[in-house]
Design a protein around this motif. Structure first.
Motif, PDB file in Angstrom:
ATOM      1  N   ALA A 198       0.863  -1.179   0.000  1.00  0.00           N
ATOM      2  CA  ALA A 198       0.000   0.000   0.000  1.00  0.00           C
ATOM      3  C   ALA A 198       0.895   1.223   0.000  1.00  0.00           C
ATOM      4  O   ALA A 198       2.005   1.204   0.522  1.00  0.00           O
ATOM      5  N   SER A 199       0.395   2.275  -0.599  1.00  0.00           N
ATOM      6  CA  SER A 199       1.056   3.567  -0.525  1.00  0.00           C
ATOM      7  C   SER A 199       0.003   4.581  -0.117  1.00  0.00           C
ATOM      8  O   SER A 199      -1.175   4.259  -0.036  1.00  0.00           O
ATOM      9  N   TRP A 200       0.425   5.798   0.143  1.00  0.00           N
ATOM     10  CA  TRP A 200      -0.551   6.830   0.490  1.00  0.00           C
ATOM     11  C   TRP A 200      -0.345   8.017  -0.430  1.00  0.00           C
ATOM     12  O   TRP A 200       0.718   8.212  -1.006  1.00  0.00           O
ATOM     13  N   TYR A 201      -1.397   8.787  -0.550  1.00  0.00           N
ATOM     14  CA  TYR A 201      -1.322   9.951  -1.417  1.00  0.00           C
ATOM     15  C   TYR A 201      -2.115  11.103  -0.845  1.00  0.00           C
ATOM     16  O   TYR A 201      -3.046  10.919  -0.067  1.00  0.00           O
ATOM     17  N   GLN A 202      -1.698  12.305  -1.231  1.00  0.00           N
ATOM     18  CA  GLN A 202      -2.369  13.518  -0.788  1.00  0.00           C
ATOM     19  C   GLN A 202      -2.452  14.442  -1.998  1.00  0.00           C
ATOM     20  O   GLN A 202      -1.621  15.310  -2.193  1.00  0.00           O
ATOM     21  N   LEU A 203      -3.450  14.209  -2.807  1.00  0.00           N
ATOM     22  CA  LEU A 203      -3.640  14.994  -4.018  1.00  0.00           C
ATOM     23  C   LEU A 203      -4.762  15.997  -3.820  1.00  0.00           C
ATOM     24  O   LEU A 203      -5.668  15.775  -3.023  1.00  0.00           O
ATOM     25  N   ASN A 256     -14.538   9.236  -8.498  1.00  0.00           N
ATOM     26  CA  ASN A 256     -15.996   9.186  -8.374  1.00  0.00           C
ATOM     27  C   ASN A 256     -16.614  10.581  -8.295  1.00  0.00           C
ATOM     28  O   ASN A 256     -17.816  10.716  -8.102  1.00  0.00           O
ATOM     29  N   GLY A 257     -15.791  11.627  -8.430  1.00  0.00           N
ATOM     30  CA  GLY A 257     -16.287  12.993  -8.479  1.00  0.00           C
ATOM     31  C   GLY A 257     -16.247  13.743  -7.163  1.00  0.00           C
ATOM     32  O   GLY A 257     -16.549  14.936  -7.119  1.00  0.00           O
ATOM     33  N   GLU A 258     -15.868  13.072  -6.076  1.00  0.00           N
ATOM     34  CA  GLU A 258     -15.760  13.750  -4.780  1.00  0.00           C
ATOM     35  C   GLU A 258     -14.523  14.641  -4.747  1.00  0.00           C
ATOM     36  O   GLU A 258     -13.545  14.375  -5.432  1.00  0.00           O
ATOM     37  N   ARG A 259     -14.579  15.660  -3.901  1.00  0.00           N
ATOM     38  CA  ARG A 259     -13.397  16.466  -3.644  1.00  0.00           C
ATOM     39  C   ARG A 259     -12.452  15.620  -2.794  1.00  0.00           C
ATOM     40  O   ARG A 259     -12.883  14.999  -1.819  1.00  0.00           O
ATOM     41  N   ASN A 260     -11.183  15.581  -3.148  1.00  0.00           N
ATOM     42  CA  ASN A 260     -10.225  14.770  -2.404  1.00  0.00           C
ATOM     43  C   ASN A 260     -10.004  15.382  -1.027  1.00  0.00           C
ATOM     44  O   ASN A 260      -9.714  16.559  -0.900  1.00  0.00           O
ATOM     45  N   ASN A 261     -10.142  14.565   0.002  1.00  0.00           N
ATOM     46  CA  ASN A 261      -9.973  15.011   1.381  1.00  0.00           C
ATOM     47  C   ASN A 261      -8.914  14.140   2.047  1.00  0.00           C
ATOM     48  O   ASN A 261      -9.186  12.986   2.379  1.00  0.00           O
ATOM     49  N   PRO A 262      -7.709  14.668   2.279  1.00  0.00           N
ATOM     50  CA  PRO A 262      -6.648  13.861   2.898  1.00  0.00           C
ATOM     51  C   PRO A 262      -6.954  13.456   4.328  1.00  0.00           C
ATOM     52  O   PRO A 262      -6.304  12.574   4.871  1.00  0.00           O
ATOM     53  N   ASN A 263      -7.947  14.096   4.955  1.00  0.00           N
ATOM     54  CA  ASN A 263      -8.311  13.762   6.334  1.00  0.00           C
ATOM     55  C   ASN A 263      -9.408  12.706   6.419  1.00  0.00           C
ATOM     56  O   ASN A 263      -9.782  12.298   7.514  1.00  0.00           O
ATOM     57  N   ALA A 306      -9.691   5.556   0.043  1.00  0.00           N
ATOM     58  CA  ALA A 306      -8.606   4.882  -0.658  1.00  0.00           C
ATOM     59  C   ALA A 306      -8.928   4.737  -2.131  1.00  0.00           C
ATOM     60  O   ALA A 306     -10.069   4.895  -2.557  1.00  0.00           O
ATOM     61  N   ALA A 307      -7.895   4.393  -2.880  1.00  0.00           N
ATOM     62  CA  ALA A 307      -8.025   4.118  -4.306  1.00  0.00           C
ATOM     63  C   ALA A 307      -7.713   2.644  -4.555  1.00  0.00           C
ATOM     64  O   ALA A 307      -6.764   2.102  -3.991  1.00  0.00           O
ATOM     65  N   HIS A 308      -8.533   2.013  -5.381  1.00  0.00           N
ATOM     66  CA  HIS A 308      -8.335   0.613  -5.768  1.00  0.00           C
ATOM     67  C   HIS A 308      -8.654   0.499  -7.252  1.00  0.00           C
ATOM     68  O   HIS A 308      -9.508   1.218  -7.760  1.00  0.00           O
ATOM     69  N   ARG A 309      -7.980  -0.403  -7.931  1.00  0.00           N
ATOM     70  CA  ARG A 309      -8.174  -0.523  -9.381  1.00  0.00           C
ATOM     71  C   ARG A 309      -9.556  -1.030  -9.775  1.00  0.00           C
ATOM     72  O   ARG A 309     -10.121  -0.577 -10.764  1.00  0.00           O
ATOM     73  N   LYS A 310     -10.116  -1.991  -9.019  1.00  0.00           N
ATOM     74  CA  LYS A 310     -11.327  -2.679  -9.470  1.00  0.00           C
ATOM     75  C   LYS A 310     -12.533  -2.586  -8.544  1.00  0.00           C
ATOM     76  O   LYS A 310     -13.656  -2.722  -9.008  1.00  0.00           O
ATOM     77  N   LEU A 311     -12.328  -2.435  -7.262  1.00  0.00           N
ATOM     78  CA  LEU A 311     -13.462  -2.461  -6.340  1.00  0.00           C
ATOM     79  C   LEU A 311     -14.429  -1.312  -6.621  1.00  0.00           C
ATOM     80  O   LEU A 311     -14.001  -0.202  -6.931  1.00  0.00           O
ATOM     81  N   PRO A 312     -15.717  -1.566  -6.497  1.00  0.00           N
ATOM     82  CA  PRO A 312     -16.712  -0.517  -6.753  1.00  0.00           C
ATOM     83  C   PRO A 312     -16.580   0.637  -5.755  1.00  0.00           C
ATOM     84  O   PRO A 312     -16.221   0.429  -4.596  1.00  0.00           O
ATOM     85  N   PHE A 313     -16.881   1.838  -6.217  1.00  0.00           N
ATOM     86  CA  PHE A 313     -16.897   2.994  -5.335  1.00  0.00           C
ATOM     87  C   PHE A 313     -17.877   2.735  -4.190  1.00  0.00           C
ATOM     88  O   PHE A 313     -18.944   2.171  -4.390  1.00  0.00           O
ATOM     89  N   GLY A 314     -17.493   3.149  -2.995  1.00  0.00           N
ATOM     90  CA  GLY A 314     -18.335   2.952  -1.823  1.00  0.00           C
ATOM     91  C   GLY A 314     -18.016   1.684  -1.046  1.00  0.00           C
ATOM     92  O   GLY A 314     -18.469   1.524   0.088  1.00  0.00           O
ATOM     93  N   THR A 315     -17.244   0.778  -1.636  1.00  0.00           N
ATOM     94  CA  THR A 315     -16.878  -0.460  -0.943  1.00  0.00           C
ATOM     95  C   THR A 315     -16.018  -0.127   0.274  1.00  0.00           C
ATOM     96  O   THR A 315     -15.092   0.672   0.187  1.00  0.00           O
ATOM     97  N   VAL A 335      -3.948   4.690   0.042  1.00  0.00           N
ATOM     98  CA  VAL A 335      -4.809   5.195   1.107  1.00  0.00           C
ATOM     99  C   VAL A 335      -4.568   6.684   1.307  1.00  0.00           C
ATOM    100  O   VAL A 335      -3.527   7.221   0.925  1.00  0.00           O
ATOM    101  N   SER A 336      -5.533   7.352   1.915  1.00  0.00           N
ATOM    102  CA  SER A 336      -5.396   8.773   2.224  1.00  0.00           C
ATOM    103  C   SER A 336      -4.332   8.966   3.301  1.00  0.00           C
ATOM    104  O   SER A 336      -3.930   8.017   3.988  1.00  0.00           O
ATOM    105  N   ARG A 337      -3.912  10.223   3.470  1.00  0.00           N
ATOM    106  CA  ARG A 337      -2.903  10.513   4.497  1.00  0.00           C
ATOM    107  C   ARG A 337      -3.418  10.132   5.884  1.00  0.00           C
ATOM    108  O   ARG A 337      -2.676   9.569   6.685  1.00  0.00           O
ATOM    109  N   ALA A 338      -4.677  10.421   6.190  1.00  0.00           N
ATOM    110  CA  ALA A 338      -5.237  10.088   7.502  1.00  0.00           C
ATOM    111  C   ALA A 338      -5.186   8.580   7.754  1.00  0.00           C
ATOM    112  O   ALA A 338      -4.824   8.137   8.845  1.00  0.00           O
ATOM    113  N   ALA A 339      -5.523   7.793   6.744  1.00  0.00           N
ATOM    114  CA  ALA A 339      -5.460   6.337   6.885  1.00  0.00           C
ATOM    115  C   ALA A 339      -4.014   5.880   7.046  1.00  0.00           C
ATOM    116  O   ALA A 339      -3.723   4.995   7.862  1.00  0.00           O
TER     117      ALA A 339
END
Length: 128
Positions: A33-38, A44-51, A55-64, A95-99
């Protein structure tokens, strides 16, 4: 004829007991795993919130919801998939920075993890 009907019923039952529309390999994964703060928006159209615990995954559906466990220190967190990635080979989740803070991996940048789709049993273990 009877054998074909029984086989069809068993296949249908197996599909019903599987992880829905998720590929079987996505229910439990091991890797880095890595983390990102973009800034900006996620896939999925949400504003990115590092707090946020996201997380980002290649295949899992949004909301999982996914449980991510750091195999080195045993810390874990539950995150919600809201983005696509990671795009670096050998990584299974970003994963997000908070995670990442909760997982104890901010300084190292990456960690070996097990990810389990929330609510499913761990079918295999990952070597630490």
């Amino acid at each position: 004829m009877r054998i074909a009907a029984v086989t069809a019923a068993l296949v249908a039952a197996g599909a019903a007991l599987s992880f829905g529309s998720l590929p079987a390999e996505a229910a439990t994964q091991c890797g880095r795993a890595s983390w990102y703060q973009l800034g900006g928006k996620t896939a999925n159209g949400e504003r990115n919130n590092p707090n946020a615990m996201t997380a980002a995954h290649r295949k899992l559906p949004f909301g999982t919801r996914v449980r991510v466990e750091n195999l080195k220190n045993g810390k874990y967190v539950v995150v919600r998939i809201n983005d696509r990635g990671p795009f670096t080979g050998g990584r299974v989740i970003d994963v997000s920075r908070a995670a990442a803070q909760q997982l104890g991996m901010v300084k190292t940048g990456t960690a070996k993890v097990r990810i389990v789709v929330d609510g499913t049993a761990v079918k295999n273990s990952c070597p630490a």
